[in-house]
Design a protein around this motif. Structure first.
Motif, PDB file in Angstrom:
ATOM      1  N   ASP A   1      -7.037   0.452 -10.150  1.00 57.58           N
ATOM      2  CA  ASP A   1      -5.659   0.004 -10.433  1.00 57.58           C
ATOM      3  C   ASP A   1      -5.098   0.729 -11.660  1.00 57.58           C
TER       4      ASP A   1
ATOM      5  N   LYS B   1      -1.515   1.876  -2.938  1.00 56.87           N
ATOM      6  CA  LYS B   1      -2.952   1.571  -2.981  1.00 56.87           C
ATOM      7  C   LYS B   1      -3.565   1.279  -1.605  1.00 56.87           C
ATOM      8  N   LYS B   2      -2.838   0.507  -0.792  1.00 57.40           N
ATOM      9  CA  LYS B   2      -3.424   0.094   0.491  1.00 57.40           C
ATOM     10  C   LYS B   2      -2.979   0.972   1.658  1.00 57.40           C
TER      11      LYS B   2
ATOM     12  N   GLU C   1     -12.173  -2.244  -8.748  1.00 58.52           N
ATOM     13  CA  GLU C   1     -10.745  -2.425  -8.459  1.00 58.52           C
ATOM     14  C   GLU C   1      -9.906  -2.292  -9.734  1.00 58.52           C
TER      15      GLU C   1
ATOM     16  N   TYR D   1      -7.145   3.476  -1.806  1.00 61.25           N
ATOM     17  CA  TYR D   1      -8.157   2.761  -2.579  1.00 61.25           C
ATOM     18  C   TYR D   1      -9.568   3.247  -2.221  1.00 61.25           C
TER      19      TYR D   1
END
Lengths: 363, 222
Positions: free
Chosen positions: B125, B137-138, B121, B102
């Motif tokens: 996404d 993503k994380k 965000e 991200y």
């Protein structure tokens, strides 16, 4: 605003949550907190030494009132002691009220207070006050700073015989925070306390010193200063040496971690610089980011340490209070080191082309 | 969209060992093209790509990007072009290690200051879903496979909807199957988003799929 925004951006992309950064933050917190404790200890030690010299110069020795053996020794070898410094309580509210917050107070003679002068944060010591118009003159410990203001005169109730009588109490000074005391130091300016309970300085060769933490002295037991003075100072000296070594060691460990991180990870810093350039930062901005990224590390550690020190002080951890000089001194030194290291890193990075860093010099 | 006129680039200029990396290079690339820049290692293709991407300067010649003469722009304006109008995909991915997928993709948006925090965000996404790495993503980028890291690099390159995507040996570190996936993504971006894409490569599998091939040899366009 722009500076803070850039700093936070640099912080975010400086791999702040990597293990080495967390170690640096922890190291700095330890240095700041323990550094504060050590500095405070040195200050208290210094106050004790000043105190000892003053007492020695006046042929006064210290004994522990709780230690019967010492009291017996004193009474045998000196003039009989039948007296302890009287306690008082000062109250702001009428004694008729069932619940009262009082201020613990211990009354000293003027002669004694002329010898013993404790360091003040603000205000004046007793020998510098015109006592004519006040019943009592007091110097308050740091913990009462919000209840009583220096330079003000209060009408207070006491625990003396007439509980409904109000006395004029002048607050002359505020003790420095490291002088740990639960008691107000008081001069009975007009001799209000009955004579038989008063401290007769000239007939007394022994005095009790317990208004601040004399941990080392308590361990010594009874001391005849004319014989033991050197030994006392020697012990203090070794304590000071230990503390200085402790602070130096802590800071060296931190420095090694901090410097090591900058030098060992120069490759990472260089790549981050190049990536920022690639993504649309000017060369200058990308370099500035590298400079800024460790400032939040120092500030975060400083903030956590600050609250930790405050917390330890609140729970009355020994020797703990916020020592502005020590705390900001350490922060300033750390920031200065950060600046020097950053210039070193920047001088290395700035000699390289971002393009070369990104892909190697593939022509 | 891109016009180069007699571009010359010399490394270590004035030195005995100077290298004339680009020699009077002139070329045009139109909007919406998918172009391969082909040449052996050391032929000057990366240098050309870096000049096209406003990463590197040149010694003589003119470079027009959408009609603007790059030579006459200041460093801030050039940085803005790099940020908003050009996306880069590198062989070595060029990701910031120790950071999440991200954060890596968000970097161009944060540097541009044009997208609201609340929109960042959503935008990320959307792209992650499109590239099939939303579930990562994380994750820290170093925990991803080569193919996934390259997808992150592509996501970062296209997050600002650039006009031009420059890819320098984008499949150099990838196996054939993953290379095919990458090319599918480039085709999709070119066809459906209208992105102009220039890929520097010496891999026939890659350049044979492009609309046009520009060959470069010893710093000259053939």
């Amino acid at each position: 605003m722009k500076f803070i925004k850039n700093m936070m951006l640099a912080f975010k992309y400086g791999s702040i949550f990597s293990i080495n950064r967390i170690i640096i933050i922890l190291e700095l917190i330890i240095v700041l907190v323990l550094g504060n404790i050590a500095f405070n200890h040195l200050l208290i030690d210094n106050a004790n030494r000043t105190e000892l010299r003053a007492l020695v110069a006046n042929n006064i020795v210290i004994y522990d009132m709780e230690d019967e053996e010492q009291v017996e020794y004193c009474t045998k070898n000196g003039n009989p002691i039948d007296y302890n410094y009287p306690y008082l309580y000062f109250y702001k509210e009428s004694p008729d009220r069932p619940l009262r917050d009082g201020f613990n107070t211990r009354v000293y003679s003027r002669e004694y207070l002329n010898i013993v002068k404790l360091p003040l944060k603000i205000g004046k010591w007793f020998d510098d006050i015109d006592i004519g118009e006040y019943d009592f003159i007091v110097v308050i410990p740091y913990k009462f700073r919000k209840d009583l203001k220096v330079g003000k005169t209060y009408k207070l109730y006491t625990t003396l015989e007439d509980e409904n009588a109000k006395y004029t109490v002048y607050v002359a000074g505020l003790l420095k925070p490291y002088i740990h005391s639960d008691e107000i130091i008081c001069l009975d300016a007009k001799g209000i306390i009955p004579h038989e309970k008063r401290y007769e300085y000239n007939n007394m060769k022994y005095a009790r010193l317990d208004y601040f933490d004399t941990n080392e002295l308590a361990q010594l037991g009874i001391v005849r200063f004319d014989e033991e003075y050197k030994r006392v100072l020697e012990i203090n000296k070794s304590d000071r040496g230990f503390l200085v070594i402790l602070i130096s060691t802590l800071y060296t460990i931190f420095l090694c971690g901090f410097t090591g991180d900058r030098i060992l990870n120069i490759d990472t810093y260089t790549k981050t610089f190049a990536t920022m350039f690639l993504c649309g930062a000017t060369r200058r901005k990308a370099l500035t980011m590298q400079f800024l990224q460790n400032i939040p590390v120092v500030l975060t550690s400083g903030l956590i340490s600050y609250f930790l020190i405050k917390y330890l002080y609140r729970v009355e951890f020994k020797y703990m209070f916020f020592n502005t000089t020590a705390f900001f001194g350490f922060i300033a030194i750390t920031l200065a080191i950060h600046v020097l290291l950053s210039f070193l890193v920047l001088s290395i990075i700035s000699k390289q082309s971002p393009v070369g860093i990104i892909s190697g010099r593939d022509i | 969209m891109i016009e180069l006129v007699n571009i010359n680039k010399v490394y270590r200029k004035g030195n005995k060992n100077d290298v004339h990396a680009l020699k009077d290079v002139s070329l045009n690339i139109e909007e919406g093209e998918l172009v391969a820049l082909v040449g052996v290692s050391g032929s000057g293709k990366s240098t050309l790509l870096h000049i096209l991407g406003c990463l590197d300067d040149y010694d003589s010649g003119e470079y027009y990007f959408k009609g603007r003469n790059i030579t006459k722009l200041g460093s801030k304006q050039i940085a803005r072009i790099r940020n908003e109008e050009i996306g880069f995909v590198l062989q070595s991915f060029g990701l910031i290690l120790g950071n999440t997928v991200y954060n890596n993709i968000a970097l161009p948006l944060l540097l541009s200051n044009k997208t609201k925090v609340s929109e960042i965000e959503l935008k990320i996404d959307e792209i992650l879903k499109k590239l099939g790495i939303y579930q990562k993503k994380k994750n820290l980028v170093e925990s991803l496979s080569g193919g996934q890291q390259q997808r992150v690099a592509i996501a970062r390159a296209i997050i600002n909807n650039p006009l031009l995507i420059l890819a320098d040996e984008p499949t150099g570190h990838l196996d054939r199957s993953t290379s095919k996936d990458m090319m599918d993504i480039f085709h999709d971006l070119n066809k459906n988003e209208g992105a102009t894409i220039l890929i520097a490569t010496h891999d026939p599998f890659i350049y044979e799929q492009c609309h046009r091939i520009i060959r470069i040899d010893d710093g000259r366009i053939q």
